[in-house]
Write a protein that holds these residues in place. Structure first.
Motif, PDB file in Angstrom:
ATOM      1  N   TRP A   9     -15.988  -3.517  -6.353  1.00 48.42           N
ATOM      2  CA  TRP A   9     -15.004  -3.297  -7.833  1.00 48.42           C
ATOM      3  C   TRP A   9     -13.831  -2.267  -8.005  1.00 48.42           C
ATOM      4  O   TRP A   9     -12.724  -2.523  -8.383  1.00 48.42           O
ATOM      5  CB  TRP A   9     -15.318  -3.056  -9.473  1.00 48.42           C
ATOM      6  N   VAL A  10     -13.780  -1.824  -6.441  1.00 48.50           N
ATOM      7  CA  VAL A  10     -12.248  -1.450  -6.637  1.00 48.50           C
ATOM      8  C   VAL A  10     -11.268  -1.874  -6.187  1.00 48.50           C
ATOM      9  O   VAL A  10     -10.391  -1.734  -6.608  1.00 48.50           O
ATOM     10  CB  VAL A  10     -12.984   0.165  -4.772  1.00 48.50           C
ATOM     11  N   VAL A  11     -11.591  -2.799  -5.303  1.00 52.42           N
ATOM     12  CA  VAL A  11      -9.992  -3.888  -5.126  1.00 52.42           C
ATOM     13  C   VAL A  11      -9.842  -4.565  -6.137  1.00 52.42           C
ATOM     14  O   VAL A  11      -8.495  -4.235  -6.647  1.00 52.42           O
ATOM     15  CB  VAL A  11     -10.444  -4.531  -3.488  1.00 52.42           C
ATOM     16  N   PRO A  12     -10.120  -4.991  -7.011  1.00 49.86           N
ATOM     17  CA  PRO A  12      -9.813  -5.592  -8.303  1.00 49.86           C
ATOM     18  C   PRO A  12      -9.249  -4.588  -9.011  1.00 49.86           C
ATOM     19  O   PRO A  12      -8.230  -4.335  -9.891  1.00 49.86           O
ATOM     20  CB  PRO A  12     -10.921  -6.078  -9.130  1.00 49.86           C
ATOM     21  N   ALA A  13      -9.709  -3.112  -8.975  1.00 49.24           N
ATOM     22  CA  ALA A  13      -8.954  -1.945 -10.085  1.00 49.24           C
ATOM     23  C   ALA A  13      -8.374  -1.424  -9.866  1.00 49.24           C
ATOM     24  O   ALA A  13      -6.971  -1.343 -10.557  1.00 49.24           O
ATOM     25  CB  ALA A  13     -10.170  -0.790 -10.139  1.00 49.24           C
ATOM     26  N   VAL A  17      -4.848  -1.782 -12.291  1.00 54.95           N
ATOM     27  CA  VAL A  17      -4.146  -1.104 -12.295  1.00 54.95           C
ATOM     28  C   VAL A  17      -2.528  -0.819 -11.008  1.00 54.95           C
ATOM     29  O   VAL A  17      -0.947  -0.569 -12.528  1.00 54.95           O
ATOM     30  CB  VAL A  17      -4.283   0.462 -10.939  1.00 54.95           C
ATOM     31  N   ALA A  18      -2.050  -1.277 -10.368  1.00 55.13           N
ATOM     32  CA  ALA A  18      -0.845  -1.282  -9.729  1.00 55.13           C
ATOM     33  C   ALA A  18      -0.076  -2.469 -10.113  1.00 55.13           C
ATOM     34  O   ALA A  18       0.685  -2.242 -11.068  1.00 55.13           O
ATOM     35  CB  ALA A  18      -0.771  -2.199  -7.632  1.00 55.13           C
ATOM     36  N   LEU A  19      -0.539  -3.406 -11.418  1.00 57.72           N
ATOM     37  CA  LEU A  19       0.071  -3.918 -11.653  1.00 57.72           C
ATOM     38  C   LEU A  19      -0.223  -3.725 -13.463  1.00 57.72           C
ATOM     39  O   LEU A  19       1.587  -4.426 -13.704  1.00 57.72           O
ATOM     40  CB  LEU A  19      -0.799  -5.295 -12.509  1.00 57.72           C
ATOM     41  N   ALA A  20      -0.577  -3.120 -13.955  1.00 64.04           N
ATOM     42  CA  ALA A  20      -0.091  -2.157 -14.745  1.00 64.04           C
ATOM     43  C   ALA A  20       0.818  -1.112 -14.997  1.00 64.04           C
ATOM     44  O   ALA A  20       1.284  -0.339 -15.774  1.00 64.04           O
ATOM     45  CB  ALA A  20      -1.672  -1.499 -15.388  1.00 64.04           C
ATOM     46  N   ILE A  21       1.212  -0.210 -13.579  1.00 62.67           N
ATOM     47  CA  ILE A  21       2.126   0.832 -13.621  1.00 62.67           C
ATOM     48  C   ILE A  21       3.772   0.413 -14.260  1.00 62.67           C
ATOM     49  O   ILE A  21       3.822   0.750 -14.961  1.00 62.67           O
ATOM     50  CB  ILE A  21       1.410   1.147 -12.332  1.00 62.67           C
ATOM     51  N   PRO A  22       3.675  -0.531 -13.792  1.00 56.44           N
ATOM     52  CA  PRO A  22       5.582  -1.281 -14.582  1.00 56.44           C
ATOM     53  C   PRO A  22       5.128  -0.966 -16.707  1.00 56.44           C
ATOM     54  O   PRO A  22       6.063  -0.558 -17.129  1.00 56.44           O
ATOM     55  CB  PRO A  22       5.769  -2.518 -14.422  1.00 56.44           C
ATOM     56  N   LEU A 168       2.742  -6.955  -0.864  1.00 58.89           N
ATOM     57  CA  LEU A 168       1.897  -6.075   0.205  1.00 58.89           C
ATOM     58  C   LEU A 168       0.748  -6.748   0.298  1.00 58.89           C
ATOM     59  O   LEU A 168      -0.352  -7.009   1.176  1.00 58.89           O
ATOM     60  CB  LEU A 168       1.644  -5.234  -0.749  1.00 58.89           C
ATOM     61  N   VAL A 169       0.299  -7.204  -1.422  1.00 59.16           N
ATOM     62  CA  VAL A 169      -1.232  -8.004  -1.554  1.00 59.16           C
ATOM     63  C   VAL A 169      -1.632  -8.981   0.258  1.00 59.16           C
ATOM     64  O   VAL A 169      -2.055  -9.368   0.522  1.00 59.16           O
ATOM     65  CB  VAL A 169      -1.499  -9.028  -2.169  1.00 59.16           C
ATOM     66  N   LEU A 170      -1.164 -10.172  -0.084  1.00 63.69           N
ATOM     67  CA  LEU A 170      -0.458 -10.934   1.152  1.00 63.69           C
ATOM     68  C   LEU A 170      -1.141 -10.387   2.137  1.00 63.69           C
ATOM     69  O   LEU A 170      -1.247 -11.270   3.236  1.00 63.69           O
ATOM     70  CB  LEU A 170       1.315 -12.264   0.354  1.00 63.69           C
ATOM     71  N   ALA A 171       0.121  -9.433   2.819  1.00 62.37           N
ATOM     72  CA  ALA A 171       0.242  -9.201   4.151  1.00 62.37           C
ATOM     73  C   ALA A 171      -1.654  -8.034   4.198  1.00 62.37           C
ATOM     74  O   ALA A 171      -2.033  -8.566   5.228  1.00 62.37           O
ATOM     75  CB  ALA A 171       0.919  -7.643   3.996  1.00 62.37           C
ATOM     76  N   MET A 172      -2.220  -7.319   3.125  1.00 64.85           N
ATOM     77  CA  MET A 172      -3.545  -7.487   3.829  1.00 64.85           C
ATOM     78  C   MET A 172      -4.510  -8.302   3.546  1.00 64.85           C
ATOM     79  O   MET A 172      -5.215  -7.745   4.115  1.00 64.85           O
ATOM     80  CB  MET A 172      -3.468  -5.538   2.199  1.00 64.85           C
ATOM     81  N   PHE A 173      -4.632  -9.533   2.318  1.00 65.39           N
ATOM     82  CA  PHE A 173      -4.990 -10.311   2.499  1.00 65.39           C
ATOM     83  C   PHE A 173      -5.462 -11.099   3.901  1.00 65.39           C
ATOM     84  O   PHE A 173      -6.220 -11.450   4.501  1.00 65.39           O
ATOM     85  CB  PHE A 173      -4.895 -12.138   1.359  1.00 65.39           C
TER      86      PHE A 173
END
Length: 343
Positions: A9-13, A17-22, A168-173
């Motif tokens: 669950w670390v990656v989804p969490a 968090v990244a989506l919620a920061i703004p 960033l998420v696309l590149a890491m995926f």
């Protein structure tokens, strides 16, 4: 003993968090800082693919970063092309140039390749600086339009944050899929021993070119996003200093680890910002910290964690086996004491 069950669950969490920061803060300073971390992480992840997994230290990534940035900037500012078309062409151009450079430079090995790639990065930087009729030289490239997809303009810091987070998420995926595939295992086998990989029937040259092109594509993507975000470019964007900064981020975070580029980039950039008030003494403070990290964590932060996890996993079967032997011995002793087994 069992591994931590919530690790999946670390990656989804982290993504949540990244989506919620703004949504939690409207502080533009923090959002700008995160955006720059995201951009440089994409570039460092490209360096990680060629240096960490394929074992070929490339120091040309600052040049390819600048090439991607200037390609998008020139296409949008002078050719009036759309953001998406300019982005695709910037990535494609860096990939094509990367393939040509790779076919020439990857015939060299070890420090010869590193020096040659460093020279190529310097050449790209000089072309950007001296070709004033195209790049505007030291005056800088101004007037890059706001990125726009369809009718939606990425004119706010928050919208730019989500745009760059997506890439960033696309590149890491994509990197994760490559590393866990046969192609990634091929890169690792070449890193470990080119002679053995060739003896096993692997086309070493083709695989190294593939890794190099992928790394330059990520550097070009990061540069293009950088240009679309700042909307102003100068020749220093391709400075060779950026190549060594990317290498620093990678070494601190952990080379040949998927999360190393993100952790190293975030940590070093955050530390540099925290020491901003001590501008004259910043490197004096940061230098010893870096030396300690290299001394005690030679494989980087994520590399050290990965090795610790592997060590625990190797100890786990032995521990379970010992526990089972103790239980079996205790059961046998009790059965002997109760007369269930003939002596």
């Amino acid at each position: 003993m069992r591994s931590f069950p919530a690790s999946k669950w670390v990656v989804p969490a982290l993504l949540l968090v990244a989506l919620a920061i703004p949504l939690l803060t409207d502080n533009s300073y923090y959002l700008n800082m995160l955006i720059m971390i995201f951009i440089w992480t994409i570039a460092v992840s490209g360096m990680n693919m060629i240096a960490g997994y394929a074992g070929q230290l490339s120091l040309a990534h600052a040049g390819f970063f600048g090439m991607g940035a200037y390609t998008l900037g020139l296409l949008m500012a002078k050719a009036q092309m759309s953001f998406l078309v300019s982005l695709v062409m910037a990535v494609a151009l860096t990939g094509i140039v990367g393939a040509v450079v790779g076919m020439i430079s990857l015939r060299l090995k070890g420090h010869y390749f590193a020096i040659f790639s460093l020279c190529m990065g310097v050449i790209i930087s000089l072309v950007i600086e001296k070709w004033e009729s195209l790049t505007e030289g030291v005056r800088g490239l101004l007037g890059i339009p706001i990125p726009k997809i369809g009718s939606f303009e990425f004119s706010t810091v928050t919208s730019q944050y989500y745009l760059i987070l997506f890439f960033l998420v696309l590149a890491m995926f994509v990197n994760r899929q490559i590393v866990q595939s046969l192609v990634g295992r091929t890169f690792i086998s070449i890193r470990n021993s080119e002679e053995l990989a060739e003896a096993l029937g692997i086309n070493v040259m083709q695989s190294k070119i593939l890794a190099f092109v992928h790394s330059t594509v990520l550097a070009g993507l990061a540069g293009a996003l950088y240009a679309g975000y700042l909307r102003f470019l100068g020749p220093e964007v391709a400075s060779i200093e950026h190549a060594f900064e990317m290498l620093l981020y990678l070494l601190v975070g952990g080379i040949s680890t998927l999360w190393g580029p993100l952790v190293g980039t975030a940590l070093v950039m955050a530390m540099m910002q925290l020491l901003q008030s001590w501008q004259d003494y910043r490197m004096i403070i940061f230098g010893p910290i870096l030396v300690l990290i290299v001394m005690f964590l030679p494989h980087g932060i994520m590399g050290a964690l990965a090795r610790l996890k592997m060590k625990r996993q190797s100890v786990l079967p032995e521990t379970i086996d010992n526990e089972n032997r103790v239980i079996e011995k205790g059961t046998t002793d009790r059965r002997l004491a109760g007369g269930e087994i003939d002596a």
